[in-house]
Design a protein around this motif. Structure first.
Motif, mmCIF file in Angstrom:
data_model
loop_
_atom_site.group_PDB
_atom_site.id
_atom_site.type_symbol
_atom_site.label_atom_id
_atom_site.label_comp_id
_atom_site.label_asym_id
_atom_site.label_seq_id
_atom_site.Cartn_x
_atom_site.Cartn_y
_atom_site.Cartn_z
ATOM 1 N N ASN A 41 -9.364 5.164 4.613
ATOM 2 C CA ASN A 41 -8.148 5.601 5.337
ATOM 3 C C ASN A 41 -8.437 6.124 6.740
ATOM 4 O O ASN A 41 -7.695 6.971 7.249
ATOM 5 C CB ASN A 41 -7.405 6.709 4.565
ATOM 6 C CG ASN A 41 -7.153 6.371 3.119
ATOM 7 O OD1 ASN A 41 -7.114 5.189 2.751
ATOM 8 N ND2 ASN A 41 -6.990 7.375 2.288
ATOM 9 N N CYS A 52 -5.013 9.738 7.994
ATOM 10 C CA CYS A 52 -3.693 9.518 7.401
ATOM 11 C C CYS A 52 -3.690 9.956 5.942
ATOM 12 O O CYS A 52 -4.507 9.499 5.140
ATOM 13 C CB CYS A 52 -3.332 8.036 7.497
ATOM 14 S SG CYS A 52 -1.728 7.617 6.779
ATOM 15 N N GLU A 54 -0.914 9.774 3.937
ATOM 16 C CA GLU A 54 0.091 9.033 3.166
ATOM 17 C C GLU A 54 -0.204 7.542 3.272
ATOM 18 O O GLU A 54 0.279 6.855 4.167
ATOM 19 C CB GLU A 54 1.495 9.342 3.680
ATOM 20 C CG GLU A 54 1.931 10.764 3.435
ATOM 21 C CD GLU A 54 3.345 11.020 3.952
ATOM 22 O OE1 GLU A 54 3.546 10.932 5.184
ATOM 23 O OE2 GLU A 54 4.236 11.275 3.128
ATOM 24 N N THR A 55 -1.027 7.038 2.373
ATOM 25 C CA THR A 55 -1.341 5.624 2.370
ATOM 26 C C THR A 55 -0.272 4.861 1.580
ATOM 27 O O THR A 55 0.462 5.445 0.780
ATOM 28 C CB THR A 55 -2.715 5.365 1.728
ATOM 29 O OG1 THR A 55 -2.628 5.600 0.310
ATOM 30 C CG2 THR A 55 -3.783 6.273 2.326
ATOM 31 N N VAL A 56 -0.228 3.569 1.805
ATOM 32 C CA VAL A 56 0.758 2.753 1.096
ATOM 33 C C VAL A 56 0.535 2.853 -0.406
ATOM 34 O O VAL A 56 1.485 3.032 -1.185
ATOM 35 C CB VAL A 56 0.678 1.279 1.547
ATOM 36 C CG1 VAL A 56 1.678 0.434 0.760
ATOM 37 C CG2 VAL A 56 0.937 1.146 3.038
ATOM 38 N N VAL A 59 1.729 6.194 -1.888
ATOM 39 C CA VAL A 59 3.191 6.307 -1.917
ATOM 40 C C VAL A 59 3.784 5.394 -2.987
ATOM 41 O O VAL A 59 4.720 5.769 -3.697
ATOM 42 C CB VAL A 59 3.787 5.983 -0.527
ATOM 43 C CG1 VAL A 59 5.310 5.977 -0.590
ATOM 44 C CG2 VAL A 59 3.310 7.004 0.501
ATOM 45 N N VAL A 67 10.076 3.185 -2.312
ATOM 46 C CA VAL A 67 9.332 3.463 -1.086
ATOM 47 C C VAL A 67 10.152 3.070 0.142
ATOM 48 O O VAL A 67 10.738 1.986 0.199
ATOM 49 C CB VAL A 67 7.990 2.699 -1.073
ATOM 50 C CG1 VAL A 67 7.263 2.905 0.252
ATOM 51 C CG2 VAL A 67 7.120 3.143 -2.234
ATOM 52 N N GLN A 71 7.881 6.280 5.088
ATOM 53 C CA GLN A 71 6.895 6.970 4.269
ATOM 54 C C GLN A 71 5.488 6.393 4.448
ATOM 55 O O GLN A 71 4.503 7.061 4.158
ATOM 56 C CB GLN A 71 7.282 6.889 2.784
ATOM 57 C CG GLN A 71 8.508 7.696 2.410
ATOM 58 C CD GLN A 71 8.883 7.491 0.952
ATOM 59 O OE1 GLN A 71 9.320 6.404 0.555
ATOM 60 N NE2 GLN A 71 8.687 8.515 0.143
ATOM 61 N N VAL A 72 5.411 5.174 4.910
ATOM 62 C CA VAL A 72 4.107 4.505 5.009
ATOM 63 C C VAL A 72 3.750 4.081 6.424
ATOM 64 O O VAL A 72 2.595 3.748 6.709
ATOM 65 C CB VAL A 72 4.042 3.272 4.078
ATOM 66 C CG1 VAL A 72 4.117 3.705 2.620
ATOM 67 C CG2 VAL A 72 5.134 2.267 4.399
ATOM 68 N N VAL A 83 -0.613 2.278 9.855
ATOM 69 C CA VAL A 83 -0.488 2.121 8.407
ATOM 70 C C VAL A 83 -1.881 2.115 7.802
ATOM 71 O O VAL A 83 -2.794 1.473 8.315
ATOM 72 C CB VAL A 83 0.227 0.802 8.044
ATOM 73 C CG1 VAL A 83 0.338 0.658 6.530
ATOM 74 C CG2 VAL A 83 1.600 0.719 8.698
ATOM 75 N N ALA A 102 -0.822 -3.145 -1.312
ATOM 76 C CA ALA A 102 -0.295 -2.543 -0.088
ATOM 77 C C ALA A 102 0.342 -3.586 0.824
ATOM 78 O O ALA A 102 1.452 -3.383 1.338
ATOM 79 C CB ALA A 102 -1.405 -1.812 0.650
#
Length: 270
Positions: A41, A52, A54-56, A59, A67, A71-72, A83, A102
Motif C-alpha cells: 500500500n 493509504c 483505506e485500500t480497495v 473496504v 462500496v 471510499q477507495v 488508489v 480490487a
C-alpha cells in the motif's frame, strides 16, 4: 485515455518513479489516477503524504457491495486520484488475488472513466496471475519496465518482457520501453541501452541516483513537490512528456539467461 503500467523488480524504484511521473503530469494539467497494485500500500504514499489506510480490498471486505467511489479513491498532490488495491497480511492469502478483486471492483464502480492518464504501479512478479492482470485483461496497454543495470534487475525485466510478449499475441498490450533507474554501476546506461535494443525496445529515460530523491521521500513528498525546479524534477517532467508522446510500442524479444549474463559480464568488465 493513456493506460500505463510500471513493472520491475521489487525495490527498483517503481513507486517513486510512478509517483513523480503522476505528479508531473498533474502539474501539466492532465487528470491522473495512480493505482498501486502491491499489498504494501505504499505506491501513493508520496502523493498522499502518508500510507493509504483505506485500500480497495479492505473496504470491500468491510462493506461488500455497498462500496462507494469516495471510499477507495483519494486525492493527492496536484489533484492526482490515488488508489491502493491492498492485499493480505504477509504470509496470509494470495496478494495476486487481492489485485484481481480490487481491479474488478474499480471497474464496476467506473472509477477510472474520465482520467487522461491511469497509471498502474505493479509488483514485478508476473508469474502470478494476479500481478499479470493489468497486462492480461487490458487495463494497461503501454507497459514500461523500470530497471537498473544489476543482473537480477535485468533478469526480472527480461521475465516481464516474456509476459508482455505472451499477452501481446492476443491483445493490444505493448512494451513502451525501459526506464533506467541508476544504481551507479559501471557502464550502466550503455548496458541498459544495449539490453533495450536486444529486447526490441529502447531506453526511454535514465534517471541518475540523486540524494534529492531520498530527501523528498523521507519528507513524504515527490521530488516534483519537494524541489520543483531541481534538475531531478526536470528529469521526471521530461519522462512524463515522453510517456504521453511515445507511440513506438513494440512486442519484446526476450533474451536467454545465458545471453543476459554474457551481456552484463561484457559491460561489467570494460
Amino acid at each position: 485515455m493513456k493506460k500505463i503500467a510500471f513493472y520491475g523488480k521489487g525495490g527498483i524504484g517503481k513507486s517513486t518513479t510512478a509517483a513523480n511521473v503522476s505528479a508531473a503530469l498533474a502539474e501539466k494539467g492532465y487528470s491522473v489516477c495512480q493505482i498501486g497494485c502491491d499489498p504494501k500500500n505504499d505506491s501513493t504514499r508520496l502523493l498522499l503524504g502518508k500510507v493509504c489506510s483505506e485500500t480497495v480490498l479492505d473496504v470491500v471486505k468491510k462493506f461488500e457491495d455497498e462500496v462507494a467511489i469516495d471510499q477507495v479513491v483519494h486525492t493527492g498532490f496536484a489533484g492526482v486520484k490515488c488508489v491502493e488495491a491492498g492485499g493480505p497480511e504477509p504470509g496470509i492469502g494470495c496478494a495476486g488475488r487481492g489485485i484481481i478483486v480490487a481491479l474488478e471492483k474499480l471497474k464496476k464502480l467506473q472509477a477510472m472513466t474520465k482520467e487522461d492518464v491511469v497509471l498502474y504501479d505493479v509488483l514485478g512478479d508476473v508469474v502470478c496471475g494476479g500481478f499479470a492482470v493489468p497486462i492480461r485483461e487490458g487495463y494497461a496497454t503501454d507497459i514500461y519496465i523500470v530497471s537498473s543495470g544489476e543482473l537480477m534487475s535485468l533478469y526480472a525485466a527480461n521475465n516481464i518482457a516474456k509476459g508482455i510478449a505472451r499477452f501481446a499475441e492476443r491483445g493490444t498490450v505493448r512494451l513502451g520501453g525501459i526506464i533506467g533507474n541508476s544504481r551507479n554501476i559501471r557502464n550502466e546506461q550503455e548496458l541498459l541501452e544495449t539490453f533495450a535494443t536486444k529486447l526490441n525496445t529502447k531506453l526511454i529515460a535514465f534517471i541518475p541516483r540523486d540524494q534529492m530523491v531520498h530527501q523528498a521521500e523521507i519528507n513524504r513528498k515527490t521530488v516534483i513537490e519537494w524541489a520543483n525546479q531541481s534538475e531531478q524534477a526536470c528529469i521526471y517532467k521530461g519522462l512524463a512528456d515522453l510517456l504521453m508522446d511515445n507511440s513506438a510500442l513494440t512486442v519484446p524479444t526476450p533474451l536467454s539467461f545465458e545471453t543476459l549474463e554474457e551481456l552484463v559480464l561484457e559491460y561489467g568488465n570494460e
